[in-house]
Design a protein around this motif. Sequence first.
Motif, PDB file in Angstrom:
ATOM      1  N   PHE A 114      53.590  69.899  26.148  1.00  0.00           N
ATOM      2  CA  PHE A 114      52.525  70.374  27.048  1.00  0.00           C
ATOM      3  C   PHE A 114      52.828  69.976  28.493  1.00  0.00           C
ATOM      4  CE2 PHE A 114      49.554  69.949  23.220  1.00  0.00           C
ATOM      5  CZ  PHE A 114      49.678  71.283  22.885  1.00  0.00           C
ATOM      6  N   GLN A 115      53.256  68.733  28.686  1.00  0.00           N
ATOM      7  CA  GLN A 115      53.588  68.247  30.030  1.00  0.00           C
ATOM      8  C   GLN A 115      54.723  69.065  30.638  1.00  0.00           C
ATOM      9  OE1 GLN A 115      54.888  64.176  30.079  1.00  0.00           O
ATOM     10  NE2 GLN A 115      55.616  64.302  32.171  1.00  0.00           N
ATOM     11  N   LEU A 116      55.751  69.337  29.852  1.00  0.00           N
ATOM     12  CA  LEU A 116      56.885  70.113  30.338  1.00  0.00           C
ATOM     13  C   LEU A 116      56.454  71.510  30.780  1.00  0.00           C
ATOM     14  CD1 LEU A 116      59.970  70.446  30.724  1.00  0.00           C
ATOM     15  CD2 LEU A 116      60.040  71.256  28.358  1.00  0.00           C
ATOM     16  N   VAL A 117      55.677  72.173  29.957  1.00  0.00           N
ATOM     17  CA  VAL A 117      55.230  73.534  30.293  1.00  0.00           C
ATOM     18  C   VAL A 117      54.322  73.513  31.515  1.00  0.00           C
ATOM     19  CG1 VAL A 117      53.890  75.506  29.449  1.00  0.00           C
ATOM     20  CG2 VAL A 117      55.582  74.420  27.962  1.00  0.00           C
ATOM     21  N   ARG A 118      53.471  72.505  31.617  1.00  0.00           N
ATOM     22  CA  ARG A 118      52.624  72.383  32.817  1.00  0.00           C
ATOM     23  C   ARG A 118      53.484  72.199  34.070  1.00  0.00           C
ATOM     24  NH1 ARG A 118      49.134  69.208  29.543  1.00  0.00           N
ATOM     25  NH2 ARG A 118      50.174  67.314  30.279  1.00  0.00           N
ATOM     26  N   ASN A 119      54.519  71.369  33.967  1.00  0.00           N
ATOM     27  CA  ASN A 119      55.351  71.064  35.131  1.00  0.00           C
ATOM     28  C   ASN A 119      56.270  72.210  35.528  1.00  0.00           C
ATOM     29  OD1 ASN A 119      54.230  68.533  35.335  1.00  0.00           O
ATOM     30  ND2 ASN A 119      55.889  67.503  34.278  1.00  0.00           N
ATOM     31  N   LEU A 120      56.884  72.875  34.564  1.00  0.00           N
ATOM     32  CA  LEU A 120      57.886  73.896  34.877  1.00  0.00           C
ATOM     33  C   LEU A 120      57.349  75.321  34.840  1.00  0.00           C
ATOM     34  CD1 LEU A 120      61.033  72.522  33.003  1.00  0.00           C
ATOM     35  CD2 LEU A 120      60.292  72.120  35.356  1.00  0.00           C
ATOM     36  N   HIS A 156      66.055  67.063  33.621  1.00  0.00           N
ATOM     37  CA  HIS A 156      66.667  67.875  34.675  1.00  0.00           C
ATOM     38  C   HIS A 156      65.647  68.619  35.536  1.00  0.00           C
ATOM     39  CE1 HIS A 156      70.179  67.190  32.079  1.00  0.00           C
ATOM     40  NE2 HIS A 156      70.828  67.248  33.221  1.00  0.00           N
ATOM     41  N   ARG A 157      64.388  68.523  35.145  1.00  0.00           N
ATOM     42  CA  ARG A 157      63.294  69.175  35.869  1.00  0.00           C
ATOM     43  C   ARG A 157      63.495  70.676  36.026  1.00  0.00           C
ATOM     44  NH1 ARG A 157      63.433  64.163  39.250  1.00  0.00           N
ATOM     45  NH2 ARG A 157      61.628  62.982  38.554  1.00  0.00           N
ATOM     46  N   GLN A 158      64.092  71.271  34.990  1.00  0.00           N
ATOM     47  CA  GLN A 158      64.267  72.724  34.932  1.00  0.00           C
ATOM     48  C   GLN A 158      64.572  73.106  33.488  1.00  0.00           C
ATOM     49  OE1 GLN A 158      67.593  73.931  37.303  1.00  0.00           O
ATOM     50  NE2 GLN A 158      69.050  72.691  36.188  1.00  0.00           N
ATOM     51  N   TRP A 159      64.423  74.386  33.194  1.00  0.00           N
ATOM     52  CA  TRP A 159      64.779  74.869  31.859  1.00  0.00           C
ATOM     53  C   TRP A 159      66.299  74.865  31.745  1.00  0.00           C
ATOM     54  CZ3 TRP A 159      60.767  74.480  29.039  1.00  0.00           C
ATOM     55  CH2 TRP A 159      59.501  74.800  29.521  1.00  0.00           C
ATOM     56  N   VAL A 160      66.816  74.174  30.744  1.00  0.00           N
ATOM     57  CA  VAL A 160      68.265  74.106  30.533  1.00  0.00           C
ATOM     58  C   VAL A 160      68.647  75.100  29.431  1.00  0.00           C
ATOM     59  CG1 VAL A 160      68.397  71.702  31.292  1.00  0.00           C
ATOM     60  CG2 VAL A 160      68.129  72.202  28.858  1.00  0.00           C
ATOM     61  N   PRO A 161      69.924  75.488  29.349  1.00  0.00           N
ATOM     62  CA  PRO A 161      70.350  76.447  28.323  1.00  0.00           C
ATOM     63  C   PRO A 161      70.008  75.965  26.905  1.00  0.00           C
ATOM     64  CG  PRO A 161      72.074  76.159  29.954  1.00  0.00           C
ATOM     65  CD  PRO A 161      71.027  75.123  30.245  1.00  0.00           C
ATOM     66  N   GLU A 162      69.582  76.898  26.096  1.00  0.00           N
ATOM     67  CA  GLU A 162      69.120  76.582  24.751  1.00  0.00           C
ATOM     68  C   GLU A 162      70.251  76.351  23.751  1.00  0.00           C
ATOM     69  OE1 GLU A 162      65.904  79.275  26.551  1.00  0.00           O
ATOM     70  OE2 GLU A 162      68.094  79.212  26.539  1.00  0.00           O
ATOM     71  N   GLU A 163      71.383  77.009  23.935  1.00  0.00           N
ATOM     72  CA  GLU A 163      72.443  77.018  22.926  1.00  0.00           C
ATOM     73  C   GLU A 163      72.815  75.640  22.375  1.00  0.00           C
ATOM     74  OE1 GLU A 163      72.700  78.757  25.794  1.00  0.00           O
ATOM     75  OE2 GLU A 163      72.956  80.840  25.192  1.00  0.00           O
ATOM     76  N   PRO A 164      73.018  74.613  23.221  1.00  0.00           N
ATOM     77  CA  PRO A 164      73.422  73.314  22.666  1.00  0.00           C
ATOM     78  C   PRO A 164      72.352  72.653  21.782  1.00  0.00           C
ATOM     79  CG  PRO A 164      73.881  73.416  25.023  1.00  0.00           C
ATOM     80  CD  PRO A 164      73.049  74.617  24.678  1.00  0.00           C
ATOM     81  N   TYR A 165      71.114  73.118  21.865  1.00  0.00           N
ATOM     82  CA  TYR A 165      70.002  72.478  21.163  1.00  0.00           C
ATOM     83  C   TYR A 165      69.473  73.315  20.004  1.00  0.00           C
ATOM     84  CZ  TYR A 165      70.519  69.854  25.358  1.00  0.00           C
ATOM     85  OH  TYR A 165      71.063  69.111  26.372  1.00  0.00           O
ATOM     86  N   GLU A 166      70.131  74.430  19.739  1.00  0.00           N
ATOM     87  CA  GLU A 166      69.718  75.297  18.642  1.00  0.00           C
ATOM     88  C   GLU A 166      69.988  74.602  17.305  1.00  0.00           C
ATOM     89  OE1 GLU A 166      69.819  80.022  17.817  1.00  0.00           O
ATOM     90  OE2 GLU A 166      71.604  79.118  18.667  1.00  0.00           O
TER      91      GLU A 166
END
Length: 80
Positions: A6-12, A61-71
Motif C-alpha cells: 500500500f505504501q509503495l503504491v501511494r508513493n509511486l 529505488h523509489r521507482q518501478w523496477v523491471p519485473e522479469e528478475p522477480y517473476e
Amino acid sequence: KQEVVFQLVRNLGGFTVVDNVCESTTHVVSGSPRRTLNILLGIARGCWILSFEWVLWCLEHRQWVPEEPYELSDYFPAAP
C-alpha cells in the motif's frame, strides 16, 4: 507485507491495490510461493506473478523496477 505494498503504491502511483484478481489486474505479488486462487487467476489472466522482493526493490529505488528478475516462474512455470 500488505501495508508495504500500500505504501509503495501511494508513493509511486500508477497502480491500485485490490484484494482479488479481476479484469484490470496486471500484477500479483506473492509473499511466499503458494498456490492461491489469486495466483492461479493471475496466471490465467496473463498477469505478472512476482515475489515480494520486487516491492522491496521498487521501494529502495523509489521507482518501478523491471519485473522479469522477480517473476516467480521457478515456482509457477506457467507464469511467464
